[in-house]
Design a protein around this motif. Structure first.
Motif, PDB file in Angstrom:
ATOM      1  N   ALA A  73     -27.890  -5.572 -24.123  1.00 58.50           N
ATOM      2  CA  ALA A  73     -29.062  -6.378 -23.471  1.00 58.50           C
ATOM      3  C   ALA A  73     -28.920  -6.484 -21.936  1.00 58.50           C
ATOM      4  O   ALA A  73     -30.083  -6.145 -21.634  1.00 58.50           O
ATOM      5  N   PRO A  74     -27.721  -6.593 -21.062  1.00 61.52           N
ATOM      6  CA  PRO A  74     -27.960  -6.449 -19.846  1.00 61.52           C
ATOM      7  C   PRO A  74     -28.484  -5.118 -19.140  1.00 61.52           C
ATOM      8  O   PRO A  74     -29.133  -5.106 -18.239  1.00 61.52           O
ATOM      9  N   ARG A  75     -27.997  -4.146 -19.750  1.00 65.17           N
ATOM     10  CA  ARG A  75     -28.748  -2.768 -19.639  1.00 65.17           C
ATOM     11  C   ARG A  75     -30.010  -2.633 -19.828  1.00 65.17           C
ATOM     12  O   ARG A  75     -30.910  -2.062 -18.963  1.00 65.17           O
ATOM     13  N   LEU A  76     -30.460  -3.207 -20.850  1.00 64.78           N
ATOM     14  CA  LEU A  76     -31.932  -3.107 -21.163  1.00 64.78           C
ATOM     15  C   LEU A  76     -32.896  -3.716 -20.227  1.00 64.78           C
ATOM     16  O   LEU A  76     -33.772  -3.410 -19.635  1.00 64.78           O
ATOM     17  N   ARG A  77     -32.159  -5.025 -19.666  1.00 67.52           N
ATOM     18  CA  ARG A  77     -33.023  -5.855 -18.924  1.00 67.52           C
ATOM     19  C   ARG A  77     -32.953  -4.985 -17.499  1.00 67.52           C
ATOM     20  O   ARG A  77     -33.872  -5.226 -16.692  1.00 67.52           O
ATOM     21  N   SER A  78     -31.950  -4.518 -17.143  1.00 64.25           N
ATOM     22  CA  SER A  78     -31.786  -3.751 -15.805  1.00 64.25           C
ATOM     23  C   SER A  78     -32.952  -2.738 -15.616  1.00 64.25           C
ATOM     24  O   SER A  78     -33.456  -2.505 -14.806  1.00 64.25           O
ATOM     25  N   ALA A  79     -32.811  -2.080 -17.010  1.00 65.84           N
ATOM     26  CA  ALA A  79     -33.722  -0.739 -16.909  1.00 65.84           C
ATOM     27  C   ALA A  79     -35.250  -1.324 -16.674  1.00 65.84           C
ATOM     28  O   ALA A  79     -35.979  -0.751 -16.127  1.00 65.84           O
ATOM     29  N   LEU A  80     -35.635  -2.349 -17.789  1.00 61.76           N
ATOM     30  CA  LEU A  80     -36.887  -2.918 -17.432  1.00 61.76           C
ATOM     31  C   LEU A  80     -37.123  -3.360 -16.023  1.00 61.76           C
ATOM     32  O   LEU A  80     -38.166  -3.044 -15.502  1.00 61.76           O
ATOM     33  N   ILE A 137     -28.995   0.048 -30.551  1.00 58.02           N
ATOM     34  CA  ILE A 137     -28.284  -0.845 -31.644  1.00 58.02           C
ATOM     35  C   ILE A 137     -27.460  -2.008 -31.414  1.00 58.02           C
ATOM     36  O   ILE A 137     -27.142  -2.762 -32.212  1.00 58.02           O
ATOM     37  N   ASP A 138     -27.677  -2.429 -30.129  1.00 55.90           N
ATOM     38  CA  ASP A 138     -26.969  -3.770 -29.571  1.00 55.90           C
ATOM     39  C   ASP A 138     -27.904  -4.823 -30.150  1.00 55.90           C
ATOM     40  O   ASP A 138     -29.064  -4.792 -29.939  1.00 55.90           O
ATOM     41  N   PRO A 139     -27.161  -5.880 -30.901  1.00 58.63           N
ATOM     42  CA  PRO A 139     -28.150  -6.810 -31.430  1.00 58.63           C
ATOM     43  C   PRO A 139     -28.931  -7.697 -30.322  1.00 58.63           C
ATOM     44  O   PRO A 139     -29.987  -8.188 -30.648  1.00 58.63           O
ATOM     45  N   ALA A 140     -28.132  -8.069 -29.149  1.00 63.68           N
ATOM     46  CA  ALA A 140     -28.792  -8.758 -28.270  1.00 63.68           C
ATOM     47  C   ALA A 140     -29.992  -8.132 -27.381  1.00 63.68           C
ATOM     48  O   ALA A 140     -30.867  -8.765 -27.339  1.00 63.68           O
ATOM     49  N   ALA A 141     -29.749  -6.778 -27.298  1.00 65.00           N
ATOM     50  CA  ALA A 141     -30.791  -6.070 -26.558  1.00 65.00           C
ATOM     51  C   ALA A 141     -32.022  -6.002 -27.838  1.00 65.00           C
ATOM     52  O   ALA A 141     -33.206  -6.089 -27.320  1.00 65.00           O
ATOM     53  N   LEU A 142     -31.741  -5.796 -29.053  1.00 64.18           N
ATOM     54  CA  LEU A 142     -32.798  -5.747 -29.875  1.00 64.18           C
ATOM     55  C   LEU A 142     -33.669  -7.237 -29.928  1.00 64.18           C
ATOM     56  O   LEU A 142     -34.923  -7.220 -30.359  1.00 64.18           O
ATOM     57  N   ARG A 143     -32.760  -8.176 -29.742  1.00 68.08           N
ATOM     58  CA  ARG A 143     -33.394  -9.509 -29.626  1.00 68.08           C
ATOM     59  C   ARG A 143     -34.361  -9.853 -28.544  1.00 68.08           C
ATOM     60  O   ARG A 143     -35.402 -10.273 -28.434  1.00 68.08           O
ATOM     61  N   ASP A 144     -34.005  -8.994 -27.371  1.00 68.13           N
ATOM     62  CA  ASP A 144     -34.491  -9.355 -26.320  1.00 68.13           C
ATOM     63  C   ASP A 144     -35.930  -8.355 -26.371  1.00 68.13           C
ATOM     64  O   ASP A 144     -37.115  -8.711 -25.980  1.00 68.13           O
TER      65      ASP A 144
END
Length: 858
Positions: A73-80, A137-144
């Motif tokens: 999730a943190p990496r997805l948010r940072s990428a966004l 595949i990270d559940p938190a990233a998928l929830r975001d």
């Protein structure tokens, strides 16, 4: 968190690319608020199509994000954030723009919510493509991601490209008309598009030959491109086309063989040995192939075949289909070369200070000695940087036989088990290491032994480390030793808190300087626990937040962050912000492995208490009770158990009366003895039942300091209780003095919740605002808490309950009261139980006395 530029840079179009206006027009027709999903197996041209769509002039601002299996999730948010922060469509006052430009901190910023809000008003459309969503595949990233999809900001045109359906509610969105899909059948080339692709590749083919190739490939883009590549080297293209047939998989295999057959022998061998690496730096290609001109060869293959892709300066990637074929061919027909190539890659990555890549190749090299060398050289570094999964896998490949002959893997195994909170396994691995004492262990092994002994047992072996450490050792070992010494000292009653704080601050600084996120996260988590024990709750929250930020920004996955999350939630609760406490507790996934039972107890207790503070008393109390039942007879720090028991006791006293609250007090006394918090509970129970003098007597040892108090903020509760006792005795001066003392302590500790839970005369004193002299910021915090938290005010009695209450002073039985009121005896008994619960008593006598004191009788 820094996101590599290649992850948010739109890829280049492949050589000989053929634009497809038919599909582009379909993308342009998608209406606002719809999700675009481009889903098809590999080789269907998803990425190239979307790159072409975004590259056309005059289109809206666009961002590109390539996802990877390691994205959490943190990496997805940072990428966004990195992808959209500089786009012109983002409002100038959006915090995303400030943080994205390096002018702010990502901690506490919900990138998904901020992005949704920023793009939900009027203004230009922004297109954001998330490529390779299937890798997420990270559940938190998928929830975001699901949250962003559900929010549907009006100005965001979100595009998901994946090989398979991502775990999102696509069927529901399809039924609601909110999904625009491009599937494999939509992406297959038509006959005309096939002809255009072949002609763009420089091939002079007839309409009949185009039709044959289109029929045999089914319009599959990868098959067509590989066919074009093979045709360019064929003297008899008509015969090649006539013999060309098969399913997509067989077509891929056939074309791969044809491509390889058309290349010079030296290039085939070059590709075969370099294909073992998913990411191929030019220097590694030199080491694997023995060719100093490896980078030139890769550049030529990139231009000539499109089977090799240049990812960044000096780094390449071989086409996945070709690479898979090459690895299989190398392993099957040239096993010695296969093992030798992996061994060379392992040594190259180790020299490049990339032990994780080195371990992957060492595992495949078939050389146990090489695997041990990599573990010795890089195992501690991997632990210190939080990449324990790589160490676990390497230890499993090494096998028990190897671990039984060398102390390094045994000590690393103990470290991994310690991280996994498996004390028995850690102790067993440590015992094996103790029996293995090579004569040439050196300083590094001595430091590792001492560190593991301290972490696992809390003790330093006499012969493991001299009084003066045998420096120099690698910095990760130095940091690990400092961390282990500080952690062991925390368990010693005579330890100086200021010295401990200074030592932990030093470990944090060392870890940050040398990029050791696991050490940083652990040190900050320990520091947060220390600050909590000292009642420095602002500092506790800052340290715990730092641990979570470090873990997220530096991709350090560790179970210990759950403890930091629990402390942040507890800090929010004490500060009088139950909504934030609830959100923080719920942010820790229920499926996450928690490091210790007391961490789980803390998270669940804080969550239940926050629910109660927000008015959901029954659900909150039930959550607290279930948490304590799940904790069972597990061990935990006495101050933590006392603080959490106080939370549940207060909820039980309000919701269910004295019996359940008494059970909580008995549980705490059984665990830690007759400490100050047990007396505090007794005083509350007496006060709730209207026994003012008994409450005052219970508080006397606390006021005199003759009993041990475990929780740092307990004195605030004591002063508030003394204030209420004094006011009920008719001693306003004493009550105000005790309230002033409570406010002074609360302001120093940033603890506002106890004041918001007050009722009666104390709440009356606080409601217009705290007395003069209280810090203005703390006064605002109390005012906010008073407005949010539901106080401990008993529920009002109904008219029928008041009628039953009026008859309780008599000697009438429940049956007699039923006859008097012309209702059933069961109805009377229900009313009596409800009266007892609302008054917080358990006997008729106490109910009558408390009713007199509260003037409840007509």
């Amino acid at each position: 968190m820094r996101i590599p530029a290649v992850r948010i840079t739109r890829p280049a179009l492949p050589t000989g690319f053929t634009s497809r206006p038919r599909v582009l027009q379909e993308l342009d027709r998608v209406g606002p608020g719809q999700l675009i999903a481009v889903i098809a197996p590999p080789g269907h041209g998803k990425t190239a199509l979307l790159v072409d769509w975004l590259s056309r002039p005059g289109g809206p601002p666009s961002a590109w994000i390539c996802l990877d299996a390691v994205d959490d999730a943190p990496r997805l948010r940072s990428a966004l954030l990195a992808a959209v922060a500089a786009l012109p469509g983002l409002p100038a006052d959006s915090p995303l723009r400030t943080v994205g430009s390096g002018g702010g901190d990502l901690a506490g910023l919900d990138v998904v919510d901020e992005l949704a809000m920023a793009l939900d008003g009027p203004g230009p459309v922004i297109r954001v493509v998330l490529d390779d969503v299937h890798a997420l595949i990270d559940p938190a990233a998928l929830r975001d991601l699901a949250r962003l999809v559900r929010r549907r900001p009006a100005r965001l045109r979100l595009v998901l490209a994946a090989r398979v359906d991502p775990p999102l509610p696509l069927p529901r969105m399809r039924l609601e008309g909110r999904l625009h899909e491009l599937r494999a059948e939509d992406l297959r080339f038509t006959v005309d598009e096939t002809a255009a692709l072949l002609h763009a590749s420089g091939l002079d083919v007839t309409a009949e030959q185009v039709a044959v190739l289109h029929a045999e490939t089914g319009g599959w883009v990868a098959g067509l491109r590989l066919a074009a590549l093979a045709l360019r080297s064929r003297a008899d293209p008509e015969r090649f086309i006539a013999q060309f047939s098969g399913s997509e998989r067989s077509v891929a295999d056939y074309l791969t063989d044809e491509v390889m057959a058309g290349l010079p022998v030296q290039i085939r061998q070059f590709l075969r040995v370099t294909a073992i690496c998913a990411e191929l730096p030019a220097g590694l290609a030199v080491a694997l192939s023995g060719r100093p001109d490896a980078e030139r060869v890769l550049d030529e293959l990139t231009r000539a075949t499109a089977l090799v892709e240049r990812r960044a300066a000096g780094t390449y990637r071989i086409h996945t289909l070709l690479r898979t074929h090459l690895i299989t061919d190398l392993e099957r027909h040239f096993p010695a070369s296969h093992h030798r190539a992996h061994a060379r890659a392992a040594r190259w990555w180790l020299a490049a200070a990339e032990p994780e890549h080195a371990l992957r190749h060492a595992e495949r090299a078939g050389e146990p000695a090489l695997l041990l060398d990599v573990l010795r050289a890089g195992g501690v570094r991997l632990v210190a940087t939080g990449r324990l999964a790589a160490v676990r896998q390497a230890l499993a490949v090494a096998g028990p036989g190897t671990r039984a002959t060398d102390p390094w893997p045994a000590l690393l195994e103990a470290l991994v088990h310690h991280e996994d909170n498996a004390p028995a396994e850690a102790a067993a691995a440590l015992e094996r290491a103790r029996r293995l004492r090579p004569s040439d262990g050196g300083a590094a092994l001595a430091v590792l032994r001492a560190s593991v002994e301290l972490l696992v047992t809390g003790r330093t072996p006499v012969d493991a480390l001299a009084a003066r450490p045998p420096w120099p050792v690698p910095v990760e070992l130095d940091a690990l030793l400092r961390l282990s010494r500080a952690e062991a000292a925390l368990g010693q009653a005579e330890a100086d808190p200021e010295d401990l704080r200074e030592r932990l601050d030093g470990v944090v600084a060392l870890a940050r300087e040398h990029d050791l996120p696991y050490v940083e996260v652990r040190a900050l988590s320990l520091l947060a626990g220390l600050e909590s024990a000292l009642g420095r709750y602002r500092e506790m929250t800052a340290a715990a937040t730092g641990a979570l930020v470090a873990a997220g920004q530096r991709r350090c996955s560790t179970v210990w962050t759950a403890g930091a999350a629990a402390l942040i939630a507890y800090g929010c609760l004490l500060a009088g912000d139950p909504a934030a406490a609830r959100a923080r507790a719920e942010a820790v996934p229920a499926t996450r492995a928690l490091p210790t039972p007391d961490t789980e107890l803390a998270l669940r207790m804080v969550h239940g208490t926050a629910l109660g503070d927000l008015g959901e008393r029954a659900a909150g109390l039930a959550g607290c009770r279930l948490a304590r039942a799940a904790f069972g007879d597990a061990d935990g720090p006495a101050p933590l158990l006392a603080a959490l028991a106080v939370l549940e006791h207060r909820a039980a006293l309000v919701q269910s009366g004295g019996d359940l609250a008494g059970e909580v007090a008995e549980w705490l006394e059984r665990r830690v003895g007759k400490v100050g918090e047990v007396l505090l509970m007794d005083a509350w129970a007496h006060l709730r039942a209207g026994r003012i003098e008994a409450a005052g007597a219970a508080l006397e040892p606390l006021a005199a300091g003759s009993v041990v108090v475990l929780a740092a903020h307990t004195p605030i509760e004591v002063h508030l209780l003394q204030a209420e006792v004094a006011l009920r005795r008719g001693e306003p001066a004493g009550g105000r003095a005790e309230l002033a003392a409570a406010l002074e302590l609360g302001s120093a500790m940033d603890v506002a919740r106890p004041f918001a839970l007050t009722s009666g005369p104390i709440r009356d004193l606080l409601s217009p605002g705290p007395p003069p002299g209280v810090d203005a910021r703390f006064a605002k915090r109390i005012a906010a808490a008073l407005a949010v938290i539901h106080p401990d005010v008993p529920a009002p009695l109904s008219e029928r309950e008041l009628a039953v209450l009026s008859l309780l002073p008599s000697l009438l039985s429940a049956g007699d009261i039923a006859d008097e009121l012309t209702v059933s005896i069961n109805t009377v008994k229900s009313h009596i139980r409800s009266i007892y619960g609302k008054l917080g008593v358990s006997t008729r006598r106490d109910a009558v006395r408390l009713a007199h004191e509260r003037h409840l009788f007509p």
